[in-house]
Design a protein around this motif. Structure first.
Motif, PDB file in Angstrom:
ATOM      1  N   LEU A  86      51.751  52.685 -45.061  1.00 57.27           N
ATOM      2  CA  LEU A  86      52.710  52.606 -46.164  1.00 57.27           C
ATOM      3  C   LEU A  86      52.005  52.746 -47.507  1.00 57.27           C
ATOM      4  CD1 LEU A  86      55.157  49.778 -45.017  1.00 57.27           C
ATOM      5  CD2 LEU A  86      55.238  52.233 -44.577  1.00 57.27           C
ATOM      6  N   HIS A  87      50.817  52.165 -47.608  1.00 52.40           N
ATOM      7  CA  HIS A  87      50.040  52.300 -48.841  1.00 52.40           C
ATOM      8  C   HIS A  87      49.688  53.761 -49.102  1.00 52.40           C
ATOM      9  CE1 HIS A  87      46.784  52.022 -51.756  1.00 52.40           C
ATOM     10  NE2 HIS A  87      46.011  52.647 -50.888  1.00 52.40           N
ATOM     11  N   LEU A  88      49.262  54.471 -48.059  1.00 56.91           N
ATOM     12  CA  LEU A  88      48.870  55.874 -48.226  1.00 56.91           C
ATOM     13  C   LEU A  88      50.074  56.738 -48.597  1.00 56.91           C
ATOM     14  CD1 LEU A  88      46.380  56.250 -45.246  1.00 56.91           C
ATOM     15  CD2 LEU A  88      45.822  56.249 -47.692  1.00 56.91           C
ATOM     16  N   VAL A  89      51.224  56.452 -48.005  1.00 58.68           N
ATOM     17  CA  VAL A  89      52.435  57.185 -48.381  1.00 58.68           C
ATOM     18  C   VAL A  89      52.750  56.942 -49.856  1.00 58.68           C
ATOM     19  CG1 VAL A  89      54.928  57.366 -48.044  1.00 58.68           C
ATOM     20  CG2 VAL A  89      53.412  57.215 -46.062  1.00 58.68           C
ATOM     21  N   GLY A  90      52.638  55.686 -50.284  1.00 57.36           N
ATOM     22  CA  GLY A  90      52.889  55.366 -51.682  1.00 57.36           C
ATOM     23  C   GLY A  90      51.907  56.044 -52.613  1.00 57.36           C
ATOM     24  N   GLN A  91      50.618  56.053 -52.235  1.00 53.39           N
ATOM     25  CA  GLN A  91      49.600  56.720 -53.046  1.00 53.39           C
ATOM     26  C   GLN A  91      49.872  58.211 -53.148  1.00 53.39           C
ATOM     27  OE1 GLN A  91      48.008  54.407 -54.953  1.00 53.39           O
ATOM     28  NE2 GLN A  91      46.018  55.277 -54.440  1.00 53.39           N
ATOM     29  N   MET A  92      50.247  58.815 -52.030  1.00 58.76           N
ATOM     30  CA  MET A  92      50.544  60.241 -52.020  1.00 58.76           C
ATOM     31  C   MET A  92      51.688  60.569 -52.975  1.00 58.76           C
ATOM     32  SD  MET A  92      53.069  62.420 -50.534  1.00 58.76           S
ATOM     33  CE  MET A  92      53.642  61.541 -49.078  1.00 58.76           C
ATOM     34  N   ILE A  93      52.754  59.772 -52.911  1.00 55.32           N
ATOM     35  CA  ILE A  93      53.900  60.014 -53.784  1.00 55.32           C
ATOM     36  C   ILE A  93      53.537  59.758 -55.245  1.00 55.32           C
ATOM     37  CG2 ILE A  93      56.248  59.260 -54.327  1.00 55.32           C
ATOM     38  CD1 ILE A  93      56.644  58.693 -51.361  1.00 55.32           C
ATOM     39  N   ASN A  94      52.761  58.719 -55.511  1.00 59.07           N
ATOM     40  CA  ASN A  94      52.331  58.444 -56.884  1.00 59.07           C
ATOM     41  C   ASN A  94      51.491  59.586 -57.450  1.00 59.07           C
ATOM     42  OD1 ASN A  94      53.567  55.970 -57.326  1.00 59.07           O
ATOM     43  ND2 ASN A  94      51.833  54.786 -56.566  1.00 59.07           N
ATOM     44  N   ASN A  95      50.672  60.206 -56.597  1.00 65.26           N
ATOM     45  CA  ASN A  95      49.826  61.308 -57.046  1.00 65.26           C
ATOM     46  C   ASN A  95      50.606  62.588 -57.304  1.00 65.26           C
ATOM     47  OD1 ASN A  95      47.561  59.684 -56.884  1.00 65.26           O
ATOM     48  ND2 ASN A  95      46.880  60.479 -54.914  1.00 65.26           N
ATOM     49  N   LEU A 314      50.495  62.291 -46.427  1.00 65.63           N
ATOM     50  CA  LEU A 314      51.404  63.230 -45.766  1.00 65.63           C
ATOM     51  C   LEU A 314      51.386  63.025 -44.252  1.00 65.63           C
ATOM     52  CD1 LEU A 314      50.679  66.482 -47.809  1.00 65.63           C
ATOM     53  CD2 LEU A 314      52.820  65.193 -47.779  1.00 65.63           C
ATOM     54  N   PHE A 315      50.196  62.776 -43.707  1.00 66.93           N
ATOM     55  CA  PHE A 315      50.098  62.525 -42.274  1.00 66.93           C
ATOM     56  C   PHE A 315      50.813  61.224 -41.900  1.00 66.93           C
ATOM     57  CE2 PHE A 315      47.689  60.714 -38.630  1.00 66.93           C
ATOM     58  CZ  PHE A 315      48.050  61.655 -37.677  1.00 66.93           C
ATOM     59  N   ALA A 316      50.614  60.181 -42.717  1.00 62.61           N
ATOM     60  CA  ALA A 316      51.273  58.898 -42.456  1.00 62.61           C
ATOM     61  C   ALA A 316      52.792  59.044 -42.552  1.00 62.61           C
ATOM     62  CB  ALA A 316      50.778  57.835 -43.440  1.00 62.61           C
ATOM     63  N   LEU A 317      53.257  59.819 -43.519  1.00 64.13           N
ATOM     64  CA  LEU A 317      54.695  60.055 -43.651  1.00 64.13           C
ATOM     65  C   LEU A 317      55.229  60.812 -42.443  1.00 64.13           C
ATOM     66  CD1 LEU A 317      57.231  59.834 -45.401  1.00 64.13           C
ATOM     67  CD2 LEU A 317      56.560  61.979 -46.514  1.00 64.13           C
ATOM     68  N   TRP A 318      54.448  61.767 -41.953  1.00 65.97           N
ATOM     69  CA  TRP A 318      54.854  62.506 -40.757  1.00 65.97           C
ATOM     70  C   TRP A 318      54.976  61.567 -39.560  1.00 65.97           C
ATOM     71  CZ3 TRP A 318      52.190  63.456 -36.105  1.00 65.97           C
ATOM     72  CH2 TRP A 318      52.792  64.396 -35.259  1.00 65.97           C
ATOM     73  N   LEU A 319      54.036  60.626 -39.435  1.00 61.08           N
ATOM     74  CA  LEU A 319      54.103  59.650 -38.349  1.00 61.08           C
ATOM     75  C   LEU A 319      55.386  58.822 -38.444  1.00 61.08           C
ATOM     76  CD1 LEU A 319      50.446  58.287 -38.069  1.00 61.08           C
ATOM     77  CD2 LEU A 319      51.598  59.912 -36.558  1.00 61.08           C
ATOM     78  N   ASN A 320      55.727  58.426 -39.666  1.00 61.15           N
ATOM     79  CA  ASN A 320      56.958  57.653 -39.856  1.00 61.15           C
ATOM     80  C   ASN A 320      58.188  58.469 -39.469  1.00 61.15           C
ATOM     81  OD1 ASN A 320      55.736  55.310 -40.730  1.00 61.15           O
ATOM     82  ND2 ASN A 320      55.848  55.856 -42.882  1.00 61.15           N
ATOM     83  N   LEU A 321      58.184  59.731 -39.881  1.00 59.46           N
ATOM     84  CA  LEU A 321      59.332  60.588 -39.566  1.00 59.46           C
ATOM     85  C   LEU A 321      59.437  60.856 -38.070  1.00 59.46           C
ATOM     86  CD1 LEU A 321      59.118  63.174 -42.494  1.00 59.46           C
ATOM     87  CD2 LEU A 321      60.694  61.257 -42.253  1.00 59.46           C
ATOM     88  N   GLN A 322      58.296  60.847 -37.388  1.00 59.13           N
ATOM     89  CA  GLN A 322      58.298  61.051 -35.946  1.00 59.13           C
ATOM     90  C   GLN A 322      58.687  59.788 -35.189  1.00 59.13           C
ATOM     91  OE1 GLN A 322      57.758  64.020 -34.235  1.00 59.13           O
ATOM     92  NE2 GLN A 322      57.932  64.854 -36.308  1.00 59.13           N
ATOM     93  N   GLY A 323      58.840  58.688 -35.927  1.00 58.55           N
ATOM     94  CA  GLY A 323      59.252  57.445 -35.302  1.00 58.55           C
ATOM     95  C   GLY A 323      58.132  56.728 -34.582  1.00 58.55           C
ATOM     96  N   LYS A 324      56.877  57.086 -34.874  1.00 57.94           N
ATOM     97  CA  LYS A 324      55.743  56.435 -34.209  1.00 57.94           C
ATOM     98  C   LYS A 324      55.379  55.165 -34.968  1.00 57.94           C
ATOM     99  CE  LYS A 324      53.823  60.727 -32.404  1.00 57.94           C
ATOM    100  NZ  LYS A 324      52.650  61.620 -32.364  1.00 57.94           N
TER     101      LYS A 324
END
Length: 340
Positions: A86-95, A314-324
């Motif tokens: 979740l932190h990495l997704v937030g960092q990605m969006i902030n960037n 982006l990878f972490a967000l993809w994992l979330n979207l994949q439901g993993k």
């Protein structure tokens, strides 16, 4: 009408940010021999670049670990691995987007894991206050180590005032939390009953994020991980300077960090392109570094600190979207403050 004004302010900020980025790109590259910049980047030490990348990784893990401490028992449904994602997704969006939208995304995604969003919002706010306190301490340290230019010191004193007010607000919230009452009853009396209950529950969850401050072990863990966060951030600057063979005192790494963090509040294009490099040039100029090598430093540091979190996010967000992810907890969290 209010929505239209908000949209107008957002468009104005975005437009102002684009203008500032274009101006700073021009100033950063004006009169610079780009061939020498490219050569400097090609000749950068791969050893120190690799060490700087490792420092960036540790920095992000430390931020996630600190947030996990702030989440405490109420955030138990979120594991350390999920907190990092979740932190990495937030960092990605902030960037990639302005206005720190990534912090809001953490609140939303944490709610998907079964944790009260208002409680998570409180932990994110507390995290920012902790960083403000660390930033203020860095400023005090810099004042003792080197003379600061006016363009740095004057805004920093305003920041100290804001930090003091935020600290007082946290203390007031902590007192309210210990008393078990978010606000005096008369404050919400003018609202309809159902809205009173919702407002009271919302404030209760926000204040519950301060529970970690009542525990000595929690306070020490926050101090430890905050130290790791800021030390690795400074270390990354130092390693990039070494990678480019730029000879400056160690304090320069800390000063660059201080200036770049201040630049977060300046409107700019997504990714802070231009502004990031120009702030590096201004910072290193105080230590006698010419524009070309300072620009090389700004470009390499920008790539190392922005690109990996974007890719990982982006990878972490993809994992979330994949439901993993782990199923949300079915345990209903209390919506009122525990009796003290």
């Amino acid at each position: 009408m209010a929505m239209w004004r908000l949209q107008r302010q957002q468009w104005f900020r975005l437009g102002l940010g684009l203008v500032i980025s274009l101006v700073t790109i021009y100033l950063a590259f004006k009169g610079v021999d780009l061939a020498s910049v490219g050569q400097s980047l090609r000749e950068a030490s791969l050893l120190f670049v690799g060490l700087a990348l490792g420092s960036v990784v540790i920095n992000n893990v430390a931020k996630a670990a600190r947030w996990k401490v702030l989440l405490g028992e109420r955030g138990a449904p979120i594991s350390l691995w999920q907190a990092l994602r979740l932190h990495l997704v937030g960092q990605m969006i902030n960037n990639l987007l302005p206005a720190r939208v990534g912090d809001v995304s953490r609140v939303y995604l944490a709610g998907e894991l079964g944790v009260s969003r208002s409680f998570v919002l409180g932990t994110v706010a507390l995290e920012k206050v902790v960083d403000m306190l660390c930033y203020a301490m860095i400023f005090v340290l810099l004042v003792m180590l080197m003379p600061l230019p006016t363009w740095v010191s004057q805004p920093a004193y305003l920041m100290l005032v804001a930090t003091g007010l935020a600290f007082v607000a946290v203390l007031a919230g902590l007192v309210a939390y210990r008393r078990g009452r978010p606000l005096p009853a008369w404050v919400l009396r003018w609202l309809p009953q159902r809205f009173q209950e919702r407002a009271d529950a919302l404030l209760a969850n926000l204040l519950a994020s301060l529970h970690v401050l009542t525990d000595a072990r929690g306070r020490w863990q926050i101090l430890f991980w905050s130290t790791v966060v800021w030390v690795t951030a400074t270390l990354t600057n130092y390693l990039v300077l070494r990678a480019l063979d730029i000879d400056v005192p160690l304090v320069a790494s800390l000063f660059v960090l201080f200036v770049l963090m201040a630049g977060i509040n300046v409107p700019s294009a997504p990714g802070r392109i231009g502004l990031f490099q120009y702030l590096c040039i201004l910072s290193l100029a105080l230590f006698g570094i010419e524009q070309a090598p300072a620009l090389s430093f700004g470009v390499l540091l920008h790539v190392l600190t922005f690109l990996p979190p974007i890719i990982a996010g982006l990878f972490a967000l993809w994992l979330n979207l994949q439901g993993k992810k782990v199923r949300p907890s079915t345990v209903k969290q209390p919506e009122t403050l525990p009796k003290q």
